[in-house]
Write a protein that holds these residues in place. Structure first.
Motif, PDB file in Angstrom:
ATOM      1  N   LEU A  27       0.825  -1.206   0.000  1.00 11.39           N
ATOM      2  CA  LEU A  27       0.000   0.000   0.000  1.00 11.39           C
ATOM      3  C   LEU A  27       0.862   1.259   0.000  1.00 11.39           C
ATOM      4  O   LEU A  27       0.598   2.197  -0.753  1.00 11.39           O
ATOM      5  N   ILE A  28       1.901   1.270   0.814  1.00  7.78           N
ATOM      6  CA  ILE A  28       2.789   2.426   0.867  1.00  7.78           C
ATOM      7  C   ILE A  28       3.506   2.616  -0.458  1.00  7.78           C
ATOM      8  O   ILE A  28       3.650   3.748  -0.937  1.00  7.78           O
ATOM      9  N   ASN A  29       3.960   1.521  -1.084  1.00  8.58           N
ATOM     10  CA  ASN A  29       4.618   1.641  -2.387  1.00  8.58           C
ATOM     11  C   ASN A  29       3.666   2.230  -3.418  1.00  8.58           C
ATOM     12  O   ASN A  29       4.042   3.118  -4.194  1.00  8.58           O
ATOM     13  N   LYS A  30       2.419   1.756  -3.432  1.00  9.50           N
ATOM     14  CA  LYS A  30       1.432   2.301  -4.361  1.00  9.50           C
ATOM     15  C   LYS A  30       1.150   3.766  -4.032  1.00  9.50           C
ATOM     16  O   LYS A  30       1.002   4.599  -4.925  1.00  9.50           O
ATOM     17  N   PHE A  31       1.082   4.053  -2.753  1.00  9.24           N
ATOM     18  CA  PHE A  31       0.840   5.410  -2.301  1.00  9.24           C
ATOM     19  C   PHE A  31       1.957   6.344  -2.778  1.00  9.24           C
ATOM     20  O   PHE A  31       1.699   7.431  -3.292  1.00  9.24           O
ATOM     21  N   ASN A  32       3.213   5.894  -2.624  1.00 14.24           N
ATOM     22  CA  ASN A  32       4.344   6.704  -3.072  1.00 14.24           C
ATOM     23  C   ASN A  32       4.315   6.912  -4.578  1.00 14.24           C
ATOM     24  O   ASN A  32       4.629   8.001  -5.061  1.00 14.24           O
ATOM     25  N   GLU A  33       3.932   5.878  -5.328  1.00 21.27           N
ATOM     26  CA  GLU A  33       3.821   6.022  -6.781  1.00 21.27           C
ATOM     27  C   GLU A  33       2.758   7.060  -7.129  1.00 21.27           C
ATOM     28  O   GLU A  33       2.966   7.903  -8.003  1.00 21.27           O
ATOM     29  N   LYS A  34       1.624   6.993  -6.431  1.00 23.16           N
ATOM     30  CA  LYS A  34       0.563   7.970  -6.680  1.00 23.16           C
ATOM     31  C   LYS A  34       1.025   9.382  -6.338  1.00 23.16           C
ATOM     32  O   LYS A  34       0.732  10.329  -7.066  1.00 23.16           O
ATOM     33  N   ILE A  60      -8.069  14.442   0.643  1.00 22.92           N
ATOM     34  CA  ILE A  60      -9.113  13.509   1.064  1.00 22.92           C
ATOM     35  C   ILE A  60      -8.627  12.074   0.882  1.00 22.92           C
ATOM     36  O   ILE A  60      -8.802  11.235   1.759  1.00 22.92           O
ATOM     37  N   ASP A  61      -7.982  11.780  -0.246  1.00 20.84           N
ATOM     38  CA  ASP A  61      -7.446  10.443  -0.492  1.00 20.84           C
ATOM     39  C   ASP A  61      -6.415  10.057   0.565  1.00 20.84           C
ATOM     40  O   ASP A  61      -6.426   8.934   1.070  1.00 20.84           O
ATOM     41  N   LEU A  62      -5.524  10.981   0.923  1.00 20.31           N
ATOM     42  CA  LEU A  62      -4.517  10.705   1.942  1.00 20.31           C
ATOM     43  C   LEU A  62      -5.165  10.435   3.300  1.00 20.31           C
ATOM     44  O   LEU A  62      -4.745   9.550   4.036  1.00 20.31           O
ATOM     45  N   SER A  63      -6.201  11.192   3.616  1.00 20.54           N
ATOM     46  CA  SER A  63      -6.896  10.988   4.885  1.00 20.54           C
ATOM     47  C   SER A  63      -7.551   9.608   4.924  1.00 20.54           C
ATOM     48  O   SER A  63      -7.503   8.924   5.947  1.00 20.54           O
ATOM     49  N   ASP A  64      -8.145   9.190   3.806  1.00 21.27           N
ATOM     50  CA  ASP A  64      -8.758   7.862   3.737  1.00 21.27           C
ATOM     51  C   ASP A  64      -7.718   6.765   3.930  1.00 21.27           C
ATOM     52  O   ASP A  64      -7.958   5.788   4.644  1.00 21.27           O
ATOM     53  N   ILE A  65      -6.554   6.922   3.303  1.00 29.51           N
ATOM     54  CA  ILE A  65      -5.487   5.933   3.445  1.00 29.51           C
ATOM     55  C   ILE A  65      -5.019   5.872   4.891  1.00 29.51           C
ATOM     56  O   ILE A  65      -4.830   4.789   5.458  1.00 29.51           O
ATOM     57  N   LYS A  66      -4.852   7.028   5.507  1.00 25.78           N
ATOM     58  CA  LYS A  66      -4.402   7.064   6.896  1.00 25.78           C
ATOM     59  C   LYS A  66      -5.416   6.375   7.807  1.00 25.78           C
ATOM     60  O   LYS A  66      -5.040   5.595   8.681  1.00 25.78           O
TER      61      LYS A  66
END
Length: 107
Positions: A27-34, A60-66
């Motif tokens: 998830l973090i790798n995908k997050f970093n790519e995004k 908003i997307d970052l808050s959802d991931i967190k």
């Protein structure tokens, strides 16, 4: 003295924990790519209104991931705490970008 059943339970829990950690890493790798893609797109945008909209959506997307990571945080591992710190850092960066956009608009 541990029993075979206890060993099996511990082994399953360890496997589940390992799977959860691997899922978080993915998830973090995908997050970093995004985030990289977002940064590239933001540098190409010229209209302040468009930038402001994209920043708000990404925040908003970052808050959802967190929030999702916090639900997974049953293990209280240091890796998850590190991930939360990184997410907080990214949220602060986005908030600063929003402030700069507002300041640019007010000029």
């Amino acid at each position: 003295m541990t029993t075979r059943r206890g060993d099996d339970t511990m082994e399953r829990e360890l496997e589940n924990l390992t799977e959860n950690i691997n899922d978080i890493k993915t998830l973090i790798n995908k997050f970093n790519e995004k985030l990289d893609n977002i940064e590239k797109r933001l540098t190409r945008l010229e209209k302040v209104d468009s930038i402001e909209h994209r920043v708000a959506v990404n925040q908003i997307d970052l808050s959802d991931i967190k929030e999702s990571l916090q639900r997974i945080e049953e293990t209280k591992s240091s890796e998850i705490q590190n991930i939360n710190r990184r997410l907080d850092s990214h949220l602060v960066k986005i908030a600063k970008a929003e402030e700069e956009i507002i300041m640019i608009k007010s000029k």
